[in-house]
Design an enzyme around this catalytic site. Structure first.
Site, PDB file in Angstrom:
ATOM      1  N   ASP A   1       2.057 -17.491  -5.391  1.00 29.74           N
ATOM      2  CA  ASP A   1       2.513 -16.264  -6.059  1.00 29.74           C
ATOM      3  C   ASP A   1       1.297 -15.599  -6.716  1.00 29.74           C
ATOM      4  OD1 ASP A   1       3.927 -14.248  -7.259  1.00 29.74           O
ATOM      5  OD2 ASP A   1       4.690 -15.510  -8.892  1.00 29.74           O
TER       6      ASP A   1
ATOM      7  N   ASP B   1       0.839  -1.207   0.000  1.00 29.35           N
ATOM      8  CA  ASP B   1       0.000   0.000   0.000  1.00 29.35           C
ATOM      9  C   ASP B   1       0.872   1.254   0.000  1.00 29.35           C
ATOM     10  OD1 ASP B   1       0.931  -0.579   2.572  1.00 29.35           O
ATOM     11  OD2 ASP B   1      -0.637   0.644   3.497  1.00 29.35           O
TER      12      ASP B   1
ATOM     13  N   HIS C   1       1.933  -8.853  -3.919  1.00 24.56           N
ATOM     14  CA  HIS C   1       0.876  -7.906  -3.534  1.00 24.56           C
ATOM     15  C   HIS C   1       1.558  -6.549  -3.331  1.00 24.56           C
ATOM     16  CE1 HIS C   1      -2.981  -6.708  -1.637  1.00 24.56           C
ATOM     17  NE2 HIS C   1      -2.204  -5.923  -0.902  1.00 24.56           N
TER      18      HIS C   1
ATOM     19  N   GLU D   1       2.662 -10.391   0.019  1.00 29.16           N
ATOM     20  CA  GLU D   1       2.895  -8.942   0.045  1.00 29.16           C
ATOM     21  C   GLU D   1       4.393  -8.703   0.247  1.00 29.16           C
ATOM     22  OE1 GLU D   1       0.301  -6.763   2.662  1.00 29.16           O
ATOM     23  OE2 GLU D   1       1.008  -4.802   1.945  1.00 29.16           O
TER      24      GLU D   1
END
Ligand SMILES: [Ca+2]
Ligand SMILES: [Ca+2]
Length: 591
Positions: free
Chosen positions: A553, A188, A511, A562
């Protein structure tokens, strides 16, 4: 029926490996049954590969032209792997001729290619630090430094709102501060002080522990031509952001700078939703104090290049320490906060209720950097007999590492000898019996190691072993630190090298918003994915729930795939420390 039963588990696996799968770079001739460090080996160091096979046979090291250069016998592991199967291992430690090779086992096929050479981990070690450049908030990444992953600036964070939870007399809710730079935390685009704490400190410690070597490491970043070592330049990008997260009025530190909610998968410049700083907290403030205190003693070495910075850091650390002293129990509890304030904040919580370890860490850094042992006066340095491998919420050992290696307080800190003893005992416990587990690494000794971000456990175990080596001079700790790096780079239950771009079979779908949305096939390189975690907190079904195989994956699998700054930092430490110490890994001894 009898015939069916005689078909071994590994023969079925071998057949499947020939059918191939959708893994990257899988070819007909490479085998998923051979697990080894896909980068390679130092000429004089221990070299092992794990072969998923029922029985011993000869194994061969061959050149890429298939010329045999070494022959050995596979041996059986003493214990089964977590799936319950005995495996074989190939030990080719005595083979040390530099070159590019494959390992061949007639019943299993060819391994991925690997290299034997000095400085074999140099590139991945550099990439593990360069990864932070790609995580920079508030700057565009030109092609000159970012290559094909060049991108526009995102999140300048010069207009950041005070969230109602963070309101103070001088900073009303909705007022604006500037809080630029810093690294994106993970997949993020938010910036969290708690997680920045352990990350920034681990990179500072890499420089502090190996200054001569780290001065030679070039990252090809915009600051590569100045007089400051590049690893410190990269740290400065985050450190200068962290400094803006302290309320100058009282010294308290905001928990995070964040969007109200996770944004969708998009490039950084496309996310223009409002940004907030939220509630001050004890963990964030103490982590901040620790990092600033450590930074002050390191940046003091660069008074001309960075005038005033060391003083700013130590002053900020002391102000933060004072705030924490007055506010020793302010936990960040996002759910409770959201009952009181709007907008609700639903990004990463990094909530922690126990600050015993944060007080130990901050007091230790402040005592060492100021020379004032009074910081430790009211701190119980040994609240129990545990020696937990560091995580973002458990930072006690970061304080111990600092006390041990600085040794300035030995006379005035009576428990220092005990802390040293415990560190060595912990390292001894870690390596005790390792060679009997299937993969022969500290990481694969216990199923308990495989939780969220398990790769960082492997890396932080390696860091602890290096601290034990530095304290004792005993090479055995380095050997097992290297084995954990082997684990991360392919000698593991998944067959992946967990570092993007380094190895043959590596994660292609982490991620990670930029990697997923930049239109470039290859993910941003040098990123360590979280790795095996049977928890499936993301709801993505894993192909296996066996602890060390519980990985996929898949870009949706944030609980297994992530990436995060606090996971990359111990990888950067481990790989660079081993590069710095590689001449110590040459072995005449046999085990
Ligand atoms: Ca530089
Ligand atoms: Ca804690």
């Amino acid at each position: 029926m009898k015939k069916y039963l005689s078909i071994s588990f590994y023969k079925i696996l071998f057949a499947l490996s020939l059918i191939g799968n959708n893994a990257s770079a899988q070819t007909d001739t490479t085998s998923r049954l051979i697990r080894l460090n896909q980068i390679g080996f130092y000429p004089g160091a221990i070299k092992k590969a794990i072969v998923l096979s029922d029985r011993g046979s000869d194994f061969f090291i061959q050149t890429l032209q298939k010329q045999i250069v070494f022959t050995g016998k596979l041996k059986s592991s003493l214990k089964p792997n977590f799936a319950g199967h005995i495996v074989q291992f190939a030990d080719f430690t005595t083979f040390g001729k530099p070159g590019r090779y494959v390992l061949y086992v007639p019943s299993a096929g060819y391994s991925y290619p690997f290299e034997v050479k000095a400085s074999v981990h140099k590139a991945v070690a550099v990439a593990a630090i360069k990864a932070y450049y790609f995580m920079r908030s508030g700057t565009h990444l030109p092609e000159k430094y970012a290559g094909k992953w060049h991108r526009a600036e995102g999140h300048p964070d010069t207009v950041v709102l005070i969230h109602p939870s963070a309101e103070s007399e001088g900073r009303k809710a909705g007022s604006i501060i500037s809080s630029p730079r810093g690294w994106y935390d993970a997949g993020d685009y938010n910036k969290y002080i708690v997680n920045s704490g352990i990350t920034t400190s681990t990179l500072l410690s890499l420089f502090e522990d190996f200054p001569a070597y780290m001065k030679t490491v070039k990252l090809n970043i915009p600051e590569s031509s100045n007089k400051i070592p590049d690893v410190l330049d990269e740290v400065l990008w985050n450190l200068r952001w962290m400094l803006t997260m302290q309320d100058p009025a009282d010294g308290g530190v905001y928990h995070k700078l964040t969007n109200a909610a996770f944004d969708k998968f998009e490039m950084p410049d496309k996310d223009t939703s409002p940004r907030y700083v939220v509630q001050k907290g004890t963990a964030a403030t103490l982590d901040f104090a620790a990092v600033m205190a450590q930074a002050s003693r390191i940046f003091k070495q660069y008074p001309n290049e960075l005038p005033g910075l060391a003083d700013s850091c130590i002053n900020a650390a002391q102000k933060a320490w004072n705030w924490a002293g007055k506010n020793p129990l302010v936990a960040y509890r996002q759910d409770e906060m959201n009952k009181k304030f709007e907008p609700k904040i639903t990004t990463g919580g990094y909530g922690d209720n126990n600050f015993t370890d944060e007080f130990i860490w901050a007091a230790s850094e402040l005592a060492v950097s100021t020379g004032e042992v009074d910081y430790l006066k009211n701190i119980n340095l040994l609240p129990d007999d545990r020696m937990p491998v560091p995580t973002w919420s458990q930072v006690r050992l970061l304080g111990y590492y600092t006390l041990i290696k600085n040794d300035i307080t030995g006379k005035t800190v009576p428990v220092l000898p005990e802390i040293r003893k415990r560190l060595i005992n912990t390292a001894d416990d870690m390596i005790n019996g390792v060679d009997s587990n299937a993969y022969q690494t500290v990481m694969t000794k216990s199923a308990r190691h495989f939780g969220w971000g398990s790769t960082s456990e492997a890396a932080n175990e390696g860091v602890l072993l290096i601290q034990a080596y530095k304290l004792s001079g005993d090479k055995k700790y380095l050997d097992y630190a290297l084995a954990n790096l082997d684990y991360l780079l392919g000698r593991n239950g998944t067959g992946y090298s967990f570092v993007t771009g380094y190895g043959t079979k590596t994660p292609m779908h982490p991620h990670h918003r930029p990697s997923a949305t930049d239109g470039i096939v290859d993910p941003i390189p040098g990123l360590l994915v979280g790795g095996p975690n049977p928890g499936m907190q993301d709801g993505v079904k894993l192909p296996s729930k066996v602890p060390d195989e519980a990985y996929i994956d898949d870009e949706h699998a944030y609980a297994a795939n992530e990436i995060a700054i606090n996971w990359n930092a111990p990888l950067a430490y481990l790989a660079n420390a081993l590069e710095a110490l590689q001449h110590k890994l040459a072995s005449q001894t046999t085990r």
